[in-house]
Design a protein around this motif. Structure first.
Motif, mmCIF file in Angstrom:
data_model
loop_
_atom_site.group_PDB
_atom_site.id
_atom_site.type_symbol
_atom_site.label_atom_id
_atom_site.label_comp_id
_atom_site.label_asym_id
_atom_site.label_seq_id
_atom_site.Cartn_x
_atom_site.Cartn_y
_atom_site.Cartn_z
ATOM 1 N N SER A 17 0.835 -1.192 0.000
ATOM 2 C CA SER A 17 0.000 0.000 0.000
ATOM 3 C C SER A 17 0.871 1.244 0.000
ATOM 4 O O SER A 17 2.034 1.210 0.417
ATOM 5 N N PHE A 18 0.303 2.365 -0.439
ATOM 6 C CA PHE A 18 0.981 3.646 -0.263
ATOM 7 C C PHE A 18 1.180 3.929 1.224
ATOM 8 O O PHE A 18 2.059 4.696 1.606
ATOM 9 N N ALA A 19 0.374 3.255 2.059
ATOM 10 C CA ALA A 19 0.557 3.383 3.508
ATOM 11 C C ALA A 19 1.961 2.961 3.931
ATOM 12 O O ALA A 19 2.460 3.399 4.976
ATOM 13 N N ALA A 20 2.620 2.105 3.150
ATOM 14 C CA ALA A 20 3.981 1.662 3.474
ATOM 15 C C ALA A 20 5.036 2.584 2.877
ATOM 16 O O ALA A 20 6.232 2.315 2.999
ATOM 17 N N VAL A 21 4.591 3.678 2.253
ATOM 18 C CA VAL A 21 5.516 4.555 1.523
ATOM 19 C C VAL A 21 5.577 5.967 2.095
ATOM 20 O O VAL A 21 6.661 6.497 2.364
ATOM 21 N N GLY A 22 4.426 6.608 2.295
ATOM 22 C CA GLY A 22 4.413 8.055 2.479
ATOM 23 C C GLY A 22 4.001 8.593 3.833
ATOM 24 O O GLY A 22 3.618 9.764 3.927
ATOM 25 N N TYR A 23 4.100 7.795 4.894
ATOM 26 C CA TYR A 23 3.611 8.249 6.203
ATOM 27 C C TYR A 23 4.729 8.265 7.250
ATOM 28 O O TYR A 23 5.741 7.591 7.107
ATOM 29 N N GLY A 24 4.481 9.042 8.293
ATOM 30 C CA GLY A 24 5.433 9.117 9.402
ATOM 31 C C GLY A 24 6.576 10.068 9.165
ATOM 32 O O GLY A 24 7.564 10.047 9.896
ATOM 33 N N HIS A 25 6.456 10.914 8.142
ATOM 34 C CA HIS A 25 7.482 11.905 7.825
ATOM 35 C C HIS A 25 6.894 13.302 7.973
ATOM 36 O O HIS A 25 5.677 13.479 7.946
ATOM 37 N N VAL A 26 7.763 14.299 8.062
ATOM 38 C CA VAL A 26 7.298 15.678 7.987
ATOM 39 C C VAL A 26 6.815 15.918 6.563
ATOM 40 O O VAL A 26 7.580 15.704 5.613
ATOM 41 N N PRO A 27 5.535 16.300 6.363
ATOM 42 C CA PRO A 27 5.023 16.483 4.998
ATOM 43 C C PRO A 27 5.816 17.550 4.236
ATOM 44 O O PRO A 27 6.403 18.440 4.822
ATOM 45 N N GLY A 28 5.812 17.435 2.938
ATOM 46 C CA GLY A 28 6.494 18.436 2.136
ATOM 47 C C GLY A 28 7.118 17.899 0.864
ATOM 48 O O GLY A 28 7.427 18.660 -0.044
ATOM 49 N N LYS A 29 7.319 16.579 0.760
ATOM 50 C CA LYS A 29 7.885 16.031 -0.465
ATOM 51 C C LYS A 29 6.858 16.137 -1.588
ATOM 52 O O LYS A 29 5.708 15.715 -1.425
ATOM 53 N N PRO A 30 7.238 16.662 -2.767
ATOM 54 C CA PRO A 30 6.248 16.833 -3.850
ATOM 55 C C PRO A 30 5.592 15.529 -4.266
ATOM 56 O O PRO A 30 4.383 15.463 -4.436
ATOM 57 N N ARG A 31 6.413 14.493 -4.442
ATOM 58 C CA ARG A 31 5.881 13.175 -4.797
ATOM 59 C C ARG A 31 6.750 12.102 -4.170
ATOM 60 O O ARG A 31 7.972 12.153 -4.262
ATOM 61 N N TYR A 32 6.095 11.121 -3.582
ATOM 62 C CA TYR A 32 6.820 9.967 -3.051
ATOM 63 C C TYR A 32 7.045 8.965 -4.177
ATOM 64 O O TYR A 32 6.249 8.866 -5.119
ATOM 65 N N ASP A 33 8.128 8.201 -4.066
ATOM 66 C CA ASP A 33 8.381 7.140 -5.035
ATOM 67 C C ASP A 33 8.743 5.855 -4.301
ATOM 68 O O ASP A 33 8.683 5.786 -3.071
ATOM 69 N N GLU A 34 9.125 4.837 -5.067
ATOM 70 C CA GLU A 34 9.339 3.498 -4.496
ATOM 71 C C GLU A 34 10.562 3.403 -3.586
ATOM 72 O O GLU A 34 10.723 2.403 -2.875
ATOM 73 N N THR A 35 11.410 4.416 -3.577
ATOM 74 C CA THR A 35 12.555 4.406 -2.654
ATOM 75 C C THR A 35 12.151 4.848 -1.260
ATOM 76 O O THR A 35 12.938 4.711 -0.311
ATOM 77 N N ASP A 36 10.945 5.392 -1.112
ATOM 78 C CA ASP A 36 10.479 5.892 0.184
ATOM 79 C C ASP A 36 9.790 4.796 0.984
ATOM 80 O O ASP A 36 9.108 3.936 0.424
ATOM 81 N N TRP A 37 9.967 4.868 2.284
ATOM 82 C CA TRP A 37 9.302 3.950 3.216
ATOM 83 C C TRP A 37 8.665 4.753 4.340
ATOM 84 O O TRP A 37 9.259 5.718 4.839
ATOM 85 N N SER A 38 7.470 4.348 4.749
ATOM 86 C CA SER A 38 6.853 4.971 5.915
ATOM 87 C C SER A 38 7.668 4.655 7.164
ATOM 88 O O SER A 38 8.259 3.579 7.280
ATOM 89 N N ASN A 39 7.662 5.585 8.088
ATOM 90 C CA ASN A 39 8.298 5.391 9.387
ATOM 91 C C ASN A 39 7.233 4.903 10.355
ATOM 92 O O ASN A 39 6.349 5.671 10.754
ATOM 93 N N PRO A 40 7.261 3.623 10.736
ATOM 94 C CA PRO A 40 6.178 3.080 11.569
ATOM 95 C C PRO A 40 6.086 3.728 12.943
ATOM 96 O O PRO A 40 5.059 3.621 13.613
ATOM 97 N N ASP A 41 7.143 4.408 13.358
ATOM 98 C CA ASP A 41 7.137 5.074 14.664
ATOM 99 C C ASP A 41 7.019 6.589 14.525
ATOM 100 O O ASP A 41 7.209 7.323 15.497
ATOM 101 N N GLY A 42 6.719 7.057 13.316
ATOM 102 C CA GLY A 42 6.668 8.488 13.056
ATOM 103 C C GLY A 42 5.375 9.127 13.501
ATOM 104 O O GLY A 42 4.416 8.458 13.927
ATOM 105 N N PRO A 43 5.289 10.458 13.393
ATOM 106 C CA PRO A 43 4.089 11.187 13.828
ATOM 107 C C PRO A 43 2.875 10.861 12.964
ATOM 108 O O PRO A 43 2.970 10.725 11.750
ATOM 109 N N GLY A 44 1.730 10.711 13.624
ATOM 110 C CA GLY A 44 0.474 10.492 12.911
ATOM 111 C C GLY A 44 0.294 9.120 12.309
ATOM 112 O O GLY A 44 -0.634 8.908 11.531
ATOM 113 N N VAL A 45 1.157 8.163 12.662
ATOM 114 C CA VAL A 45 1.068 6.821 12.087
ATOM 115 C C VAL A 45 0.103 5.969 12.907
ATOM 116 O O VAL A 45 0.244 5.853 14.128
#
Length: 341
Positions: A124-152
């Protein structure tokens, strides 16, 4: 033609994956937690246009070992689509994280022992774009969600940790078995029955006029038929081995933009769809009484867009426009009588 196992056969994405497999002439086997749902799934496939819903069903649950070895025996590929979903709007770690991670490992072990060539995991995109400070224009496949990050929440943790576990397992213990992952954003498209996924239920909510106005919430859309197509390409294309693929039709849209699309495309059938966007302060006020508004508060104003460039470039994938996916959802809900036309 190959023999393919699809896990979680009663699910929205899984049913559309099976439809594509049947269209291509593959032999399809599916797992269900309860075999009593087999006829319901066959009916869904016939609704989706399958000439014959020739599917072999096996009983297997993500939370137990029983049945997985038998389900995987003799198959060439596995589409691991099954994932635990919360009964309410937000599940707990106990309900979601353990079953998703451990269930994925059960499927992978059974596939390895059966000599499966490749497993495609529905992440899921849930495994890509969450737990980071928002601001990246577009997430790609090199990104991973931080399971311990804010708002997760527990769902994001479950998808992230399950996909991480899959890659770790294949890297250490896969024995030559290949892995690919498909990471969809919000999945829309034609329903095949009245048991609705969370994304389809959101469209039902808009059509029913349950919301007086839309909160300032954004997410990406993709048509389930395109998600199914991407699964098939990830299953057989040599370039897909060892790769993740984001499935999105374009940049994130606001609920207000989706409401406008419904109004423009459906005419009178969208007469109850909210016309206005609700100010953030009012959403926070309403959240004191309504769980639906409470779930929106942490997402207010946050835009998370994803890139589909990799799937297009490596696999020749070409998704439908988001408007088409959204309208197909709405039209199917009206057709099934889930909402009034």
């Amino acid at each position: 033609m190959a023999k393919v196992l699809v896990t979680g056969g009663s699910g929205f994405i899984a049913a559309h994956v099976m439809l594509r497999l049947l269209e291509e002439g593959h032999e399809v086997r599916a797992t269900l937690r309860k075999l009593s749902r087999a006829e319901e799934v066959r009916a869904m496939l016939m609704t989706g246009g399958a000439a014959e819903a020739k599917v072999e069903f096996h009983a297997a649950d993500l939370t137990a070992d029983a049945g997985w070895a038998e389900a995987a025996a003799g198959v060439d590929y596995v589409m691991h689509v099954a994932s635990p979903l919360p009964a309410a709007m937000a599940g707990t770690d106990a309900e979601l994280v353990g079953p998703a991670r451990d269930g994925t490992l059960r499927v992978l072990r059974a596939a390895r022992e059966a000599g499966v060539k490749r497993v495609v995991v529905t992440s899921s995109f849930a495994a890509v774009g969450y737990g980071h400070v928002p601001g990246k224009p577009r997430y790609d496949e090199t990104d991973w969600s931080n399971p311990d990050g804010p708002g997760v929440d527990a769902y994001v943790r479950s998808k992230t940790l399950a996909e991480r576990a899959a890659w770790d397992f294949v890297g250490r213990e896969g024995g030559g078995m290949e892995l690919a992952a498909v990471n969809p954003v919000g999945v829309m498209g034609p329903a095949l029955g009245t048991d609705l996924s969370a994304s389809l239920d959101l469209v039902r909510t808009l059509l029913a006029g349950t919301l007086p106005a839309t909160p300032r919430v954004y997410f990406g859309l993709v048509d389930v038929r395109d998600v199914a197509e991407l699964h098939l390409r990830a299953m057989t294309e040599p370039a897909a081995a060892g790769e993740r693929f984001l499935a999105t039709a374009g940049d994130a849209l606001s609920l207000h933009e989706m409401a406008q699309m419904l109004r423009a495309g459906l005419g009178a059938a969208a007469r109850r769809v909210p016309r206005f966007e609700m100010p953030d302060f009012l959403v926070r006020l309403v959240a004191l009484a309504l769980p639906m508004a409470r779930a929106a508060v942490p997402r207010l104003g946050i835009v998370r867009s994803a890139s589909n460039e990799k799937a297009k470039r490596l696999l020749g994938w070409a998704p439908r426009p988001p408007e088409e996916a959204l309208l197909a959802t709405a039209e199917s809900l009206i057709r099934f009588g889930v909402v009034k036309g």
